[in-house]
Design a protein around this motif. Structure first.
Motif, PDB file in Angstrom:
ATOM      1  N   LEU A 140       0.826  -1.211   0.000  1.00  0.00           N
ATOM      2  CA  LEU A 140       0.000   0.000   0.000  1.00  0.00           C
ATOM      3  C   LEU A 140       0.859   1.260   0.000  1.00  0.00           C
ATOM      4  CD1 LEU A 140      -2.796  -1.063   2.520  1.00  0.00           C
ATOM      5  CD2 LEU A 140      -3.103  -0.527   0.094  1.00  0.00           C
ATOM      6  N   THR A 141       1.965   1.237   0.737  1.00  0.00           N
ATOM      7  CA  THR A 141       2.848   2.404   0.772  1.00  0.00           C
ATOM      8  C   THR A 141       3.478   2.652  -0.589  1.00  0.00           C
ATOM      9  OG1 THR A 141       3.348   1.974   3.104  1.00  0.00           O
ATOM     10  CG2 THR A 141       4.837   3.448   1.919  1.00  0.00           C
ATOM     11  N   ASN A 142       3.951   1.600  -1.229  1.00  0.00           N
ATOM     12  CA  ASN A 142       4.545   1.749  -2.560  1.00  0.00           C
ATOM     13  C   ASN A 142       3.510   2.200  -3.581  1.00  0.00           C
ATOM     14  OD1 ASN A 142       7.130   1.103  -1.792  1.00  0.00           O
ATOM     15  ND2 ASN A 142       6.989  -1.051  -2.359  1.00  0.00           N
ATOM     16  N   PHE A 143       2.276   1.713  -3.432  1.00  0.00           N
ATOM     17  CA  PHE A 143       1.208   2.156  -4.333  1.00  0.00           C
ATOM     18  C   PHE A 143       0.963   3.655  -4.159  1.00  0.00           C
ATOM     19  CE2 PHE A 143      -3.358   3.141  -4.775  1.00  0.00           C
ATOM     20  CZ  PHE A 143      -3.511   2.911  -6.145  1.00  0.00           C
ATOM     21  N   GLY A 176      14.124   6.259  -5.801  1.00  0.00           N
ATOM     22  CA  GLY A 176      14.629   5.530  -4.644  1.00  0.00           C
ATOM     23  C   GLY A 176      13.749   5.579  -3.415  1.00  0.00           C
ATOM     24  N   LEU A 177      12.608   6.290  -3.485  1.00  0.00           N
ATOM     25  CA  LEU A 177      11.720   6.353  -2.330  1.00  0.00           C
ATOM     26  C   LEU A 177      10.676   5.256  -2.451  1.00  0.00           C
ATOM     27  CD1 LEU A 177      10.931   7.841   0.260  1.00  0.00           C
ATOM     28  CD2 LEU A 177       9.468   9.318  -1.108  1.00  0.00           C
ATOM     29  N   GLY A 178      10.637   4.406  -1.470  1.00  0.00           N
ATOM     30  CA  GLY A 178       9.714   3.280  -1.489  1.00  0.00           C
ATOM     31  C   GLY A 178      10.261   2.168  -0.620  1.00  0.00           C
ATOM     32  N   ILE A 179       9.436   1.151  -0.406  1.00  0.00           N
ATOM     33  CA  ILE A 179       9.865   0.025   0.419  1.00  0.00           C
ATOM     34  C   ILE A 179      10.256  -1.122  -0.497  1.00  0.00           C
ATOM     35  CG2 ILE A 179       9.182  -1.577   2.257  1.00  0.00           C
ATOM     36  CD1 ILE A 179       7.278   0.475   3.311  1.00  0.00           C
ATOM     37  N   GLN A 180      11.565  -1.220  -0.793  1.00  0.00           N
ATOM     38  CA  GLN A 180      12.066  -2.317  -1.593  1.00  0.00           C
ATOM     39  C   GLN A 180      12.240  -3.553  -0.709  1.00  0.00           C
ATOM     40  OE1 GLN A 180      13.748   0.856  -1.797  1.00  0.00           O
ATOM     41  NE2 GLN A 180      12.354   1.367  -3.458  1.00  0.00           N
ATOM     42  N   PHE A 181      12.776  -4.632  -1.307  1.00  0.00           N
ATOM     43  CA  PHE A 181      12.864  -5.903  -0.594  1.00  0.00           C
ATOM     44  C   PHE A 181      13.668  -5.789   0.700  1.00  0.00           C
ATOM     45  CE2 PHE A 181      15.077  -9.929   0.300  1.00  0.00           C
ATOM     46  CZ  PHE A 181      13.980 -10.755   0.514  1.00  0.00           C
TER      47      PHE A 181
END
Length: 295
Positions: A115-118, A129-134
Motif C-alpha cells: 500500500l505504501t509503494n502504491f 529511490g523512495l519506497g519500500i524495496q525488498f
C-alpha cells in the motif's frame, strides 16, 4: 535527523512490540477458528475499506503529496495495542482484540509495503529511490515481528516472569514513546505547526470513520455487540508509532511521519468519545472476564 529519532523511535516500537509478545500465546492465533466471522469481517475492513476511505479523504482534503503518502502509510498500519485498553474500558471482547492485533501485525508485514509503494507511485511518481524495496521490507519485518516473537518466547519459557513484566513494559514503552515524540516535535516544531491545521481535520475524520466502520460493518454481518466494539477499536486505533518509524527510519522522510504524529495524539480523544457512544450497545453484565494478560 536526530539520534532521538533514529535510535529512540525504533527502540520505543521494539519495546511496545515486545510487550505485545509478552501478552500473546499460540491460542490467540488458534482462537480465529472460534470466531471466524468476526475476524474475517474486521480484517476486510482493515485491509480493504480503510485504505479506500483514506485515499478518498486525501483527495478530498487535497493534501500535499508527501503528507498524502503519510496518511496512506498510517491507514496501512495495523491496530495498536492501545485498542485492548479501550476495548476493556467499553465492554468489548478483549480476547478478540488480542487475536486481531496478532494477525494484523503479521498480515501488515506484506500489505503495508504494498500500500505504501502504491501511494508513492500515485502521489510521488517522480521520486527516485523512495519506497519500500525488498531489503527495506525485511527491515520492517524484523522491526515488527522480531520483538513480538521474542516476547512470545519469553512468555513460553518464563510465564510468571512475563506476567510480572507485562505492566512495567507497557509503562516503559509509553514513557519512552512520549519522550521520543515530544523530542521529535520540538526538533521539527516549525514543520509540525505549519501542517497541523491541514492535518487535524483529516486525521480526526479518518479516526472517526475508522471507528464507525469497525463497529457498524460487523453489526451488519450480525457479529455480536461485544465483538463489534472490539473490532471498532482495533480498526479505529492504528499503530501510529509503527507508521512514524517506517516514515522516518525506513523511508528517511520526517515530513511523511507528520500525519501519524498528529493522529497519534488526537486519536485518544476521538476514541474516548466514540467509546461512550457505543457502550450502550453492550449490556453492563455481558462483559465476560478476560485473561489477565489481555486486559
Amino acid at each position: 535527523m536526530s539520534a532521538l529519532t533514529t535510535i529512540g523511535l525504533p527502540v520505543a516500537l521494539g519495546i511496545i512490540m515486545f510487550g505485545l509478545g509478552l501478552s500473546l500465546t499460540p491460542a490467540d492465533f488458534a482462537r480465529v477458528g472460534k470466531h471466524p466471522k468476526a475476524v474475517i469481517v474486521a480484517l476486510a475492513c482493515q485491509l480493504i475499506l480503510l485504505p479506500a476511505i483514506c485515499f478518498g479523504l486525501v483527495v478530498l482534503f487535497q493534501l500535499p503529496p508527501v503528507l498524502a503518502v503519510g496518511m496512506i502509510l498510517l491507514a496501512a498500519a495495523p491496530g495498536g495495542t492501545t485498542a485492548n485498553l479501550y476495548s476493556h474500558l467499553f465492554r468489548g471482547d478483549v480476547a478478540l482484540n488480542v487475536t486481531l492485533t496478532a494477525i494484523n501485525s503479521i498480515v501488515a508485514l506484506f500489505t503495508l509495503p504494498l500500500l505504501t509503494n502504491f501511494a508513492i507511485s500515485v502521489f510521488l511518481p517522480d521520486s527516485e529511490g523512495l519506497g519500500i524495496q525488498f531489503t527495506k521490507a525485511v527491515e520492517v519485518f524484523l522491526i515488527v515481528l522480531g520483538p513480538v516473537v521474542l516476547g512470545m518466547l519469553v512468555r513460553r519459557l518464563w510465564p510468571r516472569f512475563a506476567d510480572r513484566m507485562d505492566k512495567p513494559v507497557r509503562i516503559a514503552s509509553m514513557l519512552i514513546l512520549a519522550i521520543v515524540i515530544v523530542g521529535a516535535l520540538i526538533s521539527n516544531r516549525e514543520l509540525f505547526f505549519n501542517n497541523l491545521g491541514s492535518l487535524a481535520g483529516i486525521t480526526i475524520l479518518f479516526c472517526a470513520l475508522s471507528l464507525t466502520v469497525g463497529f457498524f460493518v460487523p453489526r451488519l454481518f450480525r457479529v455480536e455487540p461485544r465483538q463489534a466494539v472490539a473490532s471498532s477499536f482495533e480498526i479505529g486505533i492504528h499503530n501510529a508509532t509503527l507508521a512514524i518509524v517506517i516514515a522516518q527510519s525506513v523511508l528517511g522522510n520526517e515530513e511523511m511521519s507528520l500525519p501519524a504524529a498528529v493522529y497519534g495524539v488526537l486519536m485518544f480523544f476521538v476514541a474516548l468519545a466514540f467509546g461512550f457512544l457505543v457502550r450502550r450497545a453492550v449490556p453492563a453484565g455481558s462483559a465476560a472476564k478476560e485473561p489477565a494478560a489481555t486486559a
